[in-house]
Design a protein around this motif. Structure first.
Motif, PDB file in Angstrom:
ATOM      1  N   ARG A  86      52.217  40.386  46.426  1.00  0.00           N
ATOM      2  CA  ARG A  86      50.841  40.583  46.787  1.00  0.00           C
ATOM      3  C   ARG A  86      50.603  40.159  48.374  1.00  0.00           C
ATOM      4  O   ARG A  86      51.135  39.151  48.639  1.00  0.00           O
ATOM      5  N   GLU A 144      45.273  40.040  48.469  1.00  0.00           N
ATOM      6  CA  GLU A 144      45.451  40.497  47.063  1.00  0.00           C
ATOM      7  C   GLU A 144      45.716  39.278  46.275  1.00  0.00           C
ATOM      8  O   GLU A 144      45.065  38.841  45.169  1.00  0.00           O
ATOM      9  N   SER A 166      42.130  37.630  45.906  1.00  0.00           N
ATOM     10  CA  SER A 166      41.412  38.419  44.936  1.00  0.00           C
ATOM     11  C   SER A 166      41.743  37.939  43.450  1.00  0.00           C
ATOM     12  O   SER A 166      41.211  37.655  42.659  1.00  0.00           O
ATOM     13  N   ALA A 167      43.310  37.877  43.093  1.00  0.00           N
ATOM     14  CA  ALA A 167      43.883  37.514  41.943  1.00  0.00           C
ATOM     15  C   ALA A 167      43.279  36.090  41.724  1.00  0.00           C
ATOM     16  O   ALA A 167      42.865  35.946  40.420  1.00  0.00           O
ATOM     17  N   LYS A 221      40.400  34.728  42.683  1.00  0.00           N
ATOM     18  CA  LYS A 221      39.080  35.046  42.304  1.00  0.00           C
ATOM     19  C   LYS A 221      38.874  35.523  41.181  1.00  0.00           C
ATOM     20  O   LYS A 221      37.838  35.140  40.221  1.00  0.00           O
ATOM     21  N   ASP A 222      39.486  36.264  40.828  1.00  0.00           N
ATOM     22  CA  ASP A 222      39.438  37.285  39.415  1.00  0.00           C
ATOM     23  C   ASP A 222      39.566  36.263  38.287  1.00  0.00           C
ATOM     24  O   ASP A 222      39.238  36.004  37.057  1.00  0.00           O
ATOM     25  N   LEU A 223      40.651  35.469  38.647  1.00  0.00           N
ATOM     26  CA  LEU A 223      40.792  34.125  37.371  1.00  0.00           C
ATOM     27  C   LEU A 223      39.928  33.403  37.232  1.00  0.00           C
ATOM     28  O   LEU A 223      39.282  32.907  36.157  1.00  0.00           O
ATOM     29  N   ALA A 282      36.675  34.029  37.956  1.00  0.00           N
ATOM     30  CA  ALA A 282      35.370  34.566  37.531  1.00  0.00           C
ATOM     31  C   ALA A 282      35.631  35.046  36.199  1.00  0.00           C
ATOM     32  O   ALA A 282      34.705  34.926  35.387  1.00  0.00           O
ATOM     33  N   GLY A 283      36.930  35.320  35.574  1.00  0.00           N
ATOM     34  CA  GLY A 283      37.130  35.634  34.307  1.00  0.00           C
ATOM     35  C   GLY A 283      37.239  34.757  33.269  1.00  0.00           C
ATOM     36  O   GLY A 283      36.963  34.551  32.228  1.00  0.00           O
ATOM     37  N   GLY A 310      48.623  32.049  36.418  1.00  0.00           N
ATOM     38  CA  GLY A 310      48.264  32.920  35.336  1.00  0.00           C
ATOM     39  C   GLY A 310      48.960  32.603  33.863  1.00  0.00           C
ATOM     40  O   GLY A 310      48.133  32.857  32.971  1.00  0.00           O
TER      41      GLY A 310
END
Lengths: 605, 684
Positions: free
Chosen positions: B33, B37, B40-41, B43-45, B47-48, B111
């Motif tokens: 990535r 990216e 973002s990955a 940030k996604d973790l 946020a999620g 992850g």
């Protein structure tokens, strides 16, 4: 009247009356600012004094805050330059700082005095006018305003606070700064606690019961020293083991920085604190700085690096420059010794002195201000030549000479006699000792002399910043429209235009000579190796300029021969990062009947 | 205009490029990535999965790009310690900008932990309830961005403008992609002063001519580009920058432009160091980078070993009653100084002694730390063998000057491990079955040796570089007469330096080229192609492509990353665990009790490293006795310290108190890297 007191008195009178002037019309605005050096300036007072000077001498001094300390105080800096003789960046720069250790306050006054003296005397004395015309000054009187103010206004002692004010867990108990000293008897100083103890290791001095000397084997003890005034704030069984801060900003600079187990107080990494960062940025913003001074106390020393022995001594060519300035300094500051930190004092990793010299190539001294006044008394014939009675030891073991100083010279101002106190842990104790202004900082009657003599040393060093000039120019007409221009570049002062350190380590760009003119074209360049045999060493030009690698040595001279095409006025300019600049012009006349050499005496910046 | 060969760092880069290999031009493939990216990955973790993941931007690169750190901590309400105070592990990656596989590995590890926690995997839940895991996958965003650029040079530097040639102009002479293939490779030019020749076995590769063999140099080599500033040097001051993995304070190399003006000069370094300073809970650092310090523990710093003992300087020695001619440990000097009273009752610490005496920094791994480091190495080698990846060992890089790993172990004082994930595989060398080695020779009898025959012995002598007077006849006679034994011959053979030109010497990079040809369809190397250079005239452009060999190809990435992510999770099982295993209250009569608290480390590793203790950055274990108002302490301090506990070790702390029977005492044990535990006991 003692010689020293007389001078101090004169200085105080002269200064407080304002300068009577030694020629020239007094600047009416300048006469309004009168600074006296018979008292301590806290950080706000430093800022006020500088701003008053800025208002009085608007062209010559610019005051700025270069950052905020941990507790939010401004770190004041002043830039001095005479714009009429050129912009600051094109002159050799001189940097001064003081008071990086919070208790070492007199550097602030000395730095302020230096600024004041220059401004007052620029336009009046030749010396001050010349220095301020040729050199740009960058002055930070107090690098550690938080501790400065605490030392002046709060209860402290001659050795602290040295640190900055970021809490540090000195005793590793999970809490930071929870157990510092207390002014138990409210006398404005942190002095010492002692307890009567028949098994103590100390006993009263037979001639003066205020003094304590070690017990000999078999002798009965009388006292135990308990340490600094304070209580066990956190109930862990230790007293004053974790006071405010607990680090040393003069170990936080970037050259030869070492971690705390090698260099106590160094912090987690270089420039980890706001004050050291602010000063670093200020210094790096002025790459023309060629000379520098960091004021400390005490002991009467003119120090140069290296601070540590692991990376070798300074470059020998640079050492010669240091030696000249340092040795003269010993005469300006009688009693001060010019010595090397690592070799003659102790090891300092990560100090300002090494960063400025080794990483940036500027000749830097650090003066430990103020001789130990008790030495003067010791030099007199001793009343009682018993070596043992004088018991000078590392702990605050005062001697009889110290008490003469405190009793008769200071008249008790700086000594707290032992007085009883009931301590929550130790019970009946006594508190007493030397008060915070009683050691390491000069008594106020001496302050002006400290200021003047050290300012004189600094201004002498600054006056020996490089002064480049073109000399002995001559033009010869050759065939084909070509001219041969010979010239020399000299440096009249002790400091080279580029330190050997900077040259050997490629710390910054080399000096450059550039030609200019409406039709001028640089064809070839050589440095004269032997004028009589007409031998030159080829230098590769880059466009209309060429590098002078290594710069001009102090009190040195280098000779060049260039071949140029064109006609009309030819400008030669010398451009050095730290060595200043110079310019001159010659006329290239296309000969009507053969070329006669045209001689031009000199040109200077 | 002069034509100058490679100089300074650029020369090193070319050699480094030749030695370590570079990636193919253009599309490298691979699931890696880009910096944006990666951010973002994370940030996604965050946020999620806010129950377990939180994102912090700890700073910005010299080029203004964000440096993210993801904090993973379980939200179990039964766990009283806040996530920020739990013992922590730091995962790092991306410090060497082009090692994007490392960033990918760190992201996958994050992850995997989030996934495991959300799915209530037993092990991962237990881990994240007890410890906080910080993941910093993108420590050199500028360098990473350059990896994905349209034209790649292979530099690892950040975006800080650096005047690398000290000529006053900054970044004025960078590379040019003259053959427009998206990669900066090399230019070679025939020149009388050239020193390079094509390797006789692999002519695409260059090596220095060896005058001793009668070879004469042909080529000068430059990085691809023109001389932008007309100074005769080529590409000596390209854009950027500082190599961040040289910018750390341990064994920092001064006066090297790409290491930085001083340690932590770069915003990326300062941000990470400040983060680690602010989180003293970090007890282990696991890195993905170009070093493989598990396999290669060599410290490339100065050879001088840190001595345990020093001589106190004479004035100090005399004052404190020590012999200035003898050597003492810092502890001995500190004790002598304290009892001598020169500190006026103040305790003199080893730190003060070291500072005052100018004792230098440690430069070698502490002997006491070797056992657990070697245990990890052993485990790791077994894992690699099982996965068929033993090849990583041969070219494993150790920590260098100013490296992050050096800082973590020597100054921050915690264990540090770095893995590089993948290397270009080197095919196993086929030894002819009957080739005589030193081992075989040792096991032979004289008769067996003589039975080899004159010819074989002659070949053996030639191959092992025996001097000419040792011809096979002479040697056979010596063996027959007993003057020379096979064992002695084996010893001599082992000590011989390899004869230059002896045997079939392959270019050290030949195996990389073979792999690029066979497995990667020729990508990875640009064949030498003639080009008309505006300044140099006839040149050829070619060479390994930037970043070759740093990252696994797409089809090998998953396996390489997977093995290492799992191994890092396994390493965390070794971490020390603090426990108060028992409190004993022994009645002594009259309401006086002897209290003993047993403090244990039930983990495998010690609670601190020996180097951490030497660096004074390791924390002792603080044992606090909490009494109520009715109880009094008779002996012992309210807070005692245990310097450290080995894996599995228990130590006791004792107090004597006066208390009422039936009253309770509490004992707390704490250190930032171990967390806090508490136990109460009834006094009876």
């Amino acid at each position: 009247m003692r010689k020293f007191t007389r001078i101090a008195l004169m200085a105080a009178v002269v200064l407080s009356a304002g300068f009577a002037g030694s020629g020239g019309v007094p600047d009416s605005a300048g006469a309004e600012v009168v600074l006296s050096f018979d008292h301590w300036y806290d950080n706000a007072a430093i800022g006020r004094a500088l701003r008053d000077l800025q208002a009085a001498y608007p062209g010559l001094i610019t005051v700025q805050s270069i950052g905020k300390s941990v507790l939010g105080r401004d770190i004041w800096a002043a830039v001095l330059n005479n714009p009429k003789t050129g912009p600051a960046e094109r002159k050799p720069g001189y940097y001064i700082d003081g008071n990086i250790h919070g208790n070492e306050i007199q550097g602030g006054e000395v730095a302020l005095y230096t600024v004041y003296y220059l401004l007052k005397n620029h336009g009046r004395t030749e010396f001050a006018t010349d220095v301020l015309d040729r050199v740009a000054f960058y002055v930070v009187p107090s690098m550690n305003p938080d501790s400065r103010d605490f030392y002046i206004h709060e209860a402290s002692d001659p050795n602290s606070p040295r640190t900055g004010w970021i809490p540090r867990d000195d005793d590793r108990d999970g809490v930071a700064d929870e157990d510092g000293p207390e002014d138990l008897n409210g006398d404005g100083s942190i002095t010492t606690m002692r307890k009567r103890d028949p098994n103590g290791r100390l006993r009263a001095h037979p001639d003066d019961p205020r003094l304590m000397i070690p017990v000999k084997p078999g002798q009965k003890g009388e006292w135990t020293l308990l340490g600094e005034e304070g209580i066990d704030n956190d109930g862990d069984g230790l007293i004053n083991e974790d006071g405010p801060g607990g680090y040393d900003m003069n170990r936080n600079f970037g050259y030869n920085w070492q971690p705390e187990y090698v260099q106590g107080g160094a912090g987690p990494y270089p420039f980890s604190w706001p004050e050291t960062r602010a000063v670093r940025d200020f210094i790096l913003a002025h790459p023309n700085i060629m000379g520098a001074q960091s004021f400390h106390n005490n002991g009467g020393m003119i120090l140069r690096g290296p601070g540590a022995g692991n990376l070798g001594d300074y470059n020998p060519a640079d050492v010669r420059v240091y030696d000249e300035i340092g040795r003269r300094g010993e005469k300006i500051l009688p009693g001060y010794k010019y010595i090397i930190i690592a070799k003659d004092l102790y090891t300092v990793y990560g100090g300002t002195v090494d960063f400025l010299y080794a990483s940036l190539g500027a000749f830097t001294f650090s003066n430990e201000l103020d001789l130990d006044l008790v030495e003067e008394i010791r030099l007199q014939k001793p009343e009682n030549a018993d070596e043992e009675e004088r018991s000078r030891s590392f702990f605050r073991g005062l001697s009889k000479e110290d008490m003469i100083l405190h009793d008769q010279v200071f008249m008790g101002e700086h000594y707290a006699p032992w007085k009883p106190y009931v301590h929550p842990v130790y019970g009946e104790i006594e508190i007493g000792g030397v008060k915070k202004f009683g050691e390491r900082v000069p008594p106020l009657f001496k302050l002006a002399e400290t200021c003047h003599r050290n300012a004189a040393f600094v201004l002498y060093h600054a006056s020996e910043m490089p002064a480049v000039a073109f000399e002995d120019l001559s033009v010869k007409t050759l065939d084909g429209g070509l001219f041969q221009v010979d010239f020399a570049v000299t440096d009249a002062k002790a400091t080279p235009t580029m330190s050997a350190q900077a040259a050997s380590r490629k710390l910054h760009r080399p000096d450059r000579i550039r030609i200019g003119g409406p039709t001028a074209e640089l064809v070839a360049v050589g440095e004269m190796r032997d004028r009589f045999l007409n031998e030159t060493r080829a230098i590769k030009p880059a466009g209309q300029a060429f590098d002078v690698s290594g710069g001009i040595p102090g009190r040195g001279r280098r000779e060049f021969r260039i071949l140029v095409k064109g006609s009309g006025p030819l400008t030669l300019s010398y451009d050095s990062l730290k060595g200043g600049s110079a310019e001159t012009t010659v006329e290239l006349k296309l000969a009507a009947g053969g070329g006669l050499p045209f001689k031009r005496a000199s040109g200077r910046a | 205009m002069n034509r100058k060969p490679l100089s300074g760092f650029l020369g090193l880069l070319v050699f480094a490029a030749a030695a370590f290999g570079q990636a193919p031009a253009g599309n490298l493939g691979g699931p890696f990535r880009k910096p944006a990216e990666a951010v973002s990955a994370l940030k996604d973790l965050a946020a999620g999965f806010p129950a377990v993941a939180a994102l912090e931007i700890i700073g910005k690169s010299a080029g203004g790009r964000e440096i993210p750190v993801l904090r993973l901590a379980g939200g179990n309400p039964a766990v009283k310690t806040a996530p920020g105070l739990r013992p922590a592990v730091l995962i790092t990656a991306g410090l060497d900008g082009g090692h994007v596989a490392g960033t990918e590995a760190a992201l996958r590890l994050a992850g995997k932990l989030v996934d495991g926690y959300v799915k209530k995997d037993g092990k991962i839940t237990a881990l994240l309830d007890a410890r906080t895991v910080y993941v910093a996958p993108l420590l050199n965003p500028d360098g990473a961005e350059a990896y994905f650029g349209a034209v790649r040079s292979g530099r690892f530097v950040n975006a800080r403008p650096v005047d690398e040639d000290a000529d006053g102009a900054v970044d004025e002479d960078g590379f040019e992609d003259l053959d427009k293939n998206g990669a900066i490779t090399q230019m070679r030019m025939k020149d009388p002063e050239g020193v390079f020749i094509p390797d006789p076995k692999e002519p695409r590769l260059l090596r220095p001519a060896d005058p001793a063999k009668g070879e004469k140099g042909i080529y000068k080599v430059f990085p691809e580009g023109i001389d932008n500033d007309g100074d005769g040097e080529y590409n000596e001051d390209p854009p950027g920058g500082v190599q961040l993995n040289r910018n750390y304070p341990h064994d920092f190399e001064y006066f090297v432009k790409t290491a930085g003006l001083y340690p932590a000069s770069e915003p990326e370094t300062a941000a990470l160091l400040q983060f680690m300073t602010d989180h003293p809970q970090i007890g282990l650092v696991l890195a993905f980078g170009l070093e493989n310090t598990i396999l290669n523990q060599k410290q490339t710093g100065q050879a001088k070993a840190g001595s345990d003992k020093v001589k106190p300087i004479r004035p100090i020695a005399e004052l404190i009653g020590l012999d200035p001619e003898k050597e003492y440990t810092l502890k001995e000097i500190a004790e002598a100084a304290t009892t001598s009273g020169i500190g006026g009752g103040m305790t003199i610490t080893e730190e003060m002694v070291a500072g005052f005496l100018g004792v230098g920094p440690a430069m070698e791994i502490d002997k006491a730390d070797l056992p657990f480091l070697e245990a990890v190495q052993k485990d790791y080698k077994e894992v690699l063998k099982a996965a068929g990846k033993e090849g990583l060992e041969k070219h494993a890089r150790g920590a260098g000057k100013g490296s992050f790993g050096g800082y973590v172990y020597f100054q921050y004082g915690v264990p540090f491990f770095s893995t590089d994930l993948w290397q270009v595989p080197e095919p196993k060398k086929e030894e002819p079955a009957d080739k005589l080695t030193a081992e075989k020779l040792k096991a032979m009898t004289a008769a067996q040796f003589l039975a080899l025959g004159e010819e074989k012995i002659a070949v053996f002598l030639k191959d092992s570089g025996a001097p000419p007077q040792f011809n096979s006849r002479a040697v056979m006679e010596m063996v027959e007469s007993g003057k020379l034994t096979t064992i002695r011959m084996a010893e001599m053979m082992a000590q011989m330096p390899p004869r230059p030109g002896a045997g079939s010497e392959e270019h050290p990079d030949a195996y990389k080229l073979q792999w690029a040809d066979a497995v990667w369809g020729g990508r990875g190397f640009t064949n030498w192609t003639p080009f008309k250079h505006p300044q140099l005239g006839d040149v050829e452009i070619g060479g390994f492509c930037p970043h070759f060999g740093l990252n696994p190809p797409a089809d090998e990435a998953d396996a390489a990353i997977g093995v290492h992510v799992d191994f890092y999770l396994k390493i965390m099982d070794n971490l020390p665990v603090l426990e108060i295993s028992g409190i004993k209250a022994e009645p002594l009569g009259g309401g006086v009790y002897g209290l003993t608290a047993y403090v244990s480390n039930t983990g495998r590793w010690p609670t601190s490293t020996a180097q951490g203790r030497r660096a004074r950055t390791a924390w002792p274990i603080r044992i606090t006795l909490v009494l109520d108002k009715s109880q009094t302490l008779f002996s012992g301090r309210p807070a005692e310290e245990i310097p450290f506990l080995d894996g599995g070790e228990t130590k006791k702390v004792e107090w004597t108190i006066r208390a009422k029977p039936g009253s309770r005492v509490a004992v707390k044990a704490w250190s930032p890297r171990l967390g806090a535990v508490e136990k109460t006991a009834v006094v009876s």
